[in-house]
Design an enzyme around this catalytic site. Structure first.
Site, PDB file in Angstrom:
ATOM      1  N   LYS A 172       0.832  -1.202   0.000  1.00 56.43           N
ATOM      2  CA  LYS A 172       0.000   0.000   0.000  1.00 56.43           C
ATOM      3  C   LYS A 172       0.876   1.265   0.000  1.00 56.43           C
ATOM      4  CE  LYS A 172      -3.915  -2.187   2.398  1.00 56.43           C
ATOM      5  NZ  LYS A 172      -4.800  -2.103   3.597  1.00 56.43           N
ATOM      6  N   TYR A 227     -12.414  -2.117  -3.007  1.00 53.55           N
ATOM      7  CA  TYR A 227     -12.902  -2.151  -1.624  1.00 53.55           C
ATOM      8  C   TYR A 227     -14.436  -2.063  -1.558  1.00 53.55           C
ATOM      9  CZ  TYR A 227      -8.191  -1.875   0.391  1.00 53.55           C
ATOM     10  OH  TYR A 227      -6.894  -2.147   0.788  1.00 53.55           O
ATOM     11  N   PHE A 230     -15.028   3.746   7.925  1.00 51.92           N
ATOM     12  CA  PHE A 230     -13.653   4.006   7.466  1.00 51.92           C
ATOM     13  C   PHE A 230     -13.522   4.028   5.944  1.00 51.92           C
ATOM     14  CE2 PHE A 230     -14.040  -0.579   8.252  1.00 51.92           C
ATOM     15  CZ  PHE A 230     -13.589  -1.118   7.054  1.00 51.92           C
ATOM     16  N   ARG A 258      -2.032 -14.239   3.712  1.00 49.12           N
ATOM     17  CA  ARG A 258      -2.771 -13.689   4.864  1.00 49.12           C
ATOM     18  C   ARG A 258      -2.005 -13.929   6.172  1.00 49.12           C
ATOM     19  NH1 ARG A 258      -7.127 -10.285   3.908  1.00 49.12           N
ATOM     20  NH2 ARG A 258      -8.010 -10.979   5.881  1.00 49.12           N
ATOM     21  N   THR A 296      -5.686  -7.700  10.411  1.00 43.13           N
ATOM     22  CA  THR A 296      -5.885  -6.345   9.876  1.00 43.13           C
ATOM     23  C   THR A 296      -5.290  -5.250  10.763  1.00 43.13           C
ATOM     24  OG1 THR A 296      -7.953  -7.175   8.941  1.00 43.13           O
ATOM     25  CG2 THR A 296      -7.674  -4.781   8.992  1.00 43.13           C
ATOM     26  N   ARG A 323       2.534  -6.929   9.342  1.00 46.49           N
ATOM     27  CA  ARG A 323       1.841  -5.880  10.090  1.00 46.49           C
ATOM     28  C   ARG A 323       2.285  -5.849  11.550  1.00 46.49           C
ATOM     29  NH1 ARG A 323      -4.027  -7.281   7.325  1.00 46.49           N
ATOM     30  NH2 ARG A 323      -3.955  -5.783   5.602  1.00 46.49           N
ATOM     31  N   ASN A 347      -1.801  -0.087   7.348  1.00 44.81           N
ATOM     32  CA  ASN A 347      -1.350  -1.459   7.639  1.00 44.81           C
ATOM     33  C   ASN A 347      -0.560  -2.120   6.505  1.00 44.81           C
ATOM     34  OD1 ASN A 347      -3.454  -1.979   5.943  1.00 44.81           O
ATOM     35  ND2 ASN A 347      -4.664  -3.144   7.418  1.00 44.81           N
ATOM     36  N   HIS A 399      -1.951  -5.396   1.345  1.00 40.33           N
ATOM     37  CA  HIS A 399      -3.249  -6.033   1.074  1.00 40.33           C
ATOM     38  C   HIS A 399      -3.010  -7.426   0.527  1.00 40.33           C
ATOM     39  CE1 HIS A 399      -7.290  -6.745  -0.516  1.00 40.33           C
ATOM     40  NE2 HIS A 399      -6.673  -7.261  -1.575  1.00 40.33           N
ATOM     41  N   GLU A 431     -10.065  -9.526  -7.830  1.00 38.51           N
ATOM     42  CA  GLU A 431      -9.094  -8.444  -7.633  1.00 38.51           C
ATOM     43  C   GLU A 431      -7.965  -8.506  -8.655  1.00 38.51           C
ATOM     44  OE1 GLU A 431      -9.923  -8.340  -2.803  1.00 38.51           O
ATOM     45  OE2 GLU A 431      -7.932  -8.899  -3.530  1.00 38.51           O
TER      46      GLU A 431
HETATM   47  P1  IDP Z   1      -7.733  -6.855   5.447  1.00 36.83           P
HETATM   48  O1  IDP Z   1      -6.903  -5.832   4.694  1.00 36.83           O
HETATM   49  O2  IDP Z   1      -6.959  -7.458   6.586  1.00 36.83           O
HETATM   50  O3  IDP Z   1      -8.370  -7.876   4.544  1.00 36.83           O
HETATM   51  P2  IDP Z   1     -10.385  -5.667   5.681  1.00 36.83           P
HETATM   52  O4  IDP Z   1     -11.319  -5.932   6.795  1.00 36.83           O
HETATM   53  O5  IDP Z   1     -10.699  -6.285   4.356  1.00 36.83           O
HETATM   54  O6  IDP Z   1      -8.913  -6.049   6.162  1.00 36.83           O
HETATM   55  O7  IDP Z   1     -10.312  -4.089   5.514  1.00 36.83           O
HETATM   56  C1  IDP Z   1      -9.712  -3.534   4.371  1.00 36.83           C
HETATM   57  C2  IDP Z   1      -8.814  -2.404   4.788  1.00 36.83           C
HETATM   58  O8  IDP Z   1      -9.599  -1.376   5.347  1.00 36.83           O
HETATM   59  C3  IDP Z   1      -7.810  -2.746   5.904  1.00 36.83           C
HETATM   60  O9  IDP Z   1      -6.651  -3.360   5.428  1.00 36.83           O
HETATM   61  C4  IDP Z   1      -7.526  -1.373   6.466  1.00 36.83           C
HETATM   62  O10 IDP Z   1      -6.611  -0.667   5.621  1.00 36.83           O
HETATM   63  C5  IDP Z   1      -8.883  -0.711   6.365  1.00 36.83           C
HETATM   64  N1  IDP Z   1      -9.639  -0.836   7.605  1.00 36.83           N
HETATM   65  C6  IDP Z   1     -10.340  -1.898   8.043  1.00 36.83           C
HETATM   66  N2  IDP Z   1     -10.920  -1.657   9.224  1.00 36.83           N
HETATM   67  C7  IDP Z   1     -10.582  -0.384   9.539  1.00 36.83           C
HETATM   68  C8  IDP Z   1     -10.874   0.468  10.644  1.00 36.83           C
HETATM   69  O11 IDP Z   1     -11.566   0.095  11.599  1.00 36.83           O
HETATM   70  N3  IDP Z   1     -10.329   1.712  10.612  1.00 36.83           N
HETATM   71  C9  IDP Z   1      -9.550   2.162   9.575  1.00 36.83           C
HETATM   72  N4  IDP Z   1      -9.267   1.386   8.511  1.00 36.83           N
HETATM   73  C10 IDP Z   1      -9.763   0.139   8.492  1.00 36.83           C
HETATM   74 MG    MG Z   2      -9.821  -7.637   3.063  1.00 39.91          MG
END
Ligand code: IDP
Ligand code: MG
Length: 152
Positions: free
Chosen positions: A11, A51, A59, A87, A93, A104, A114, A117, A128
């Protein structure tokens, strides 16, 4: 235990912090094969698609702003159980909850920054990968070392 492909993004925070090489190295070191890679700046349109599942969450707007804020490194990685491999190598996350030893967990602190992706299923990986790469950008090749990574 089948060969899968998955989409990985370093990212914008990872690129800005000069962690692209580190993140790619960790994934390569697990034996995953890079079959496509490029740098690009994600458009808002692409970000909304990528997304889409998060539309409506608090968010979401910040996430779209963030992922479009600078260049990303996009990759297709291939290997046995590639989706789960990526993963587990990324960590959960929220970097605060991610285990040490994960990308992470070792390199991040904020859920909104974080670093990386990885697709969460083979179905979302297929979708994707289609957003980021055309079929002719995805290579098909074998490496001599592959027989030292998996038994069969
Ligand atoms: P992942 O990247 O671990 O699959 P997802 O739940 O798919 O996580 O969320 C996508 C992205 O959205 C996360 O990687 C993060 O950048 C962002 N994100 C998810 N939850 C939050 C939050 O509570 N606050 C801010 N950003 C968030
Ligand atoms: Mg995800």
């Amino acid at each position: 235990m089948s060969t899968e492909q998955t989409l990985v993004l370093v990212k914008p925070d990872g690129v800005q912090r000069g962690l692209g090489g580190t993140i790619i190295s960790r994934l390569e070191a697990r034996g995953l094969r890079i079959v496509a890679m490029k740098m690009l700046q994600v458009s808002r349109d692409m970000a909304m698609k990528h997304y889409g599942a998060h539309q409506g969450k608090p968010f979401f707007n910040g996430l779209v702003d963030f992922i479009t804020s600078g260049p990303v490194i996009a990759m297709v990685l291939e290997g046995r159980s590639a989706v789960e491999m990526v993963r587990t190598t990324m960590g959960v996350t929220d970097p605060l909850k991610a285990q040490p030893g994960t990308v992470r967990g070792d390199l991040g602190v904020d859920i909104g920054r974080n670093l990386v992706h990885g697709s969460d299923s083979t179905e979302s990986a297929a979708q994707e990968i289609g957003f980021f790469f055309s079929p002719d950008e995805i290579l098909s090749y074998e490496r001599d070392v592959d027989r030292w990574i998996t038994e069969s």
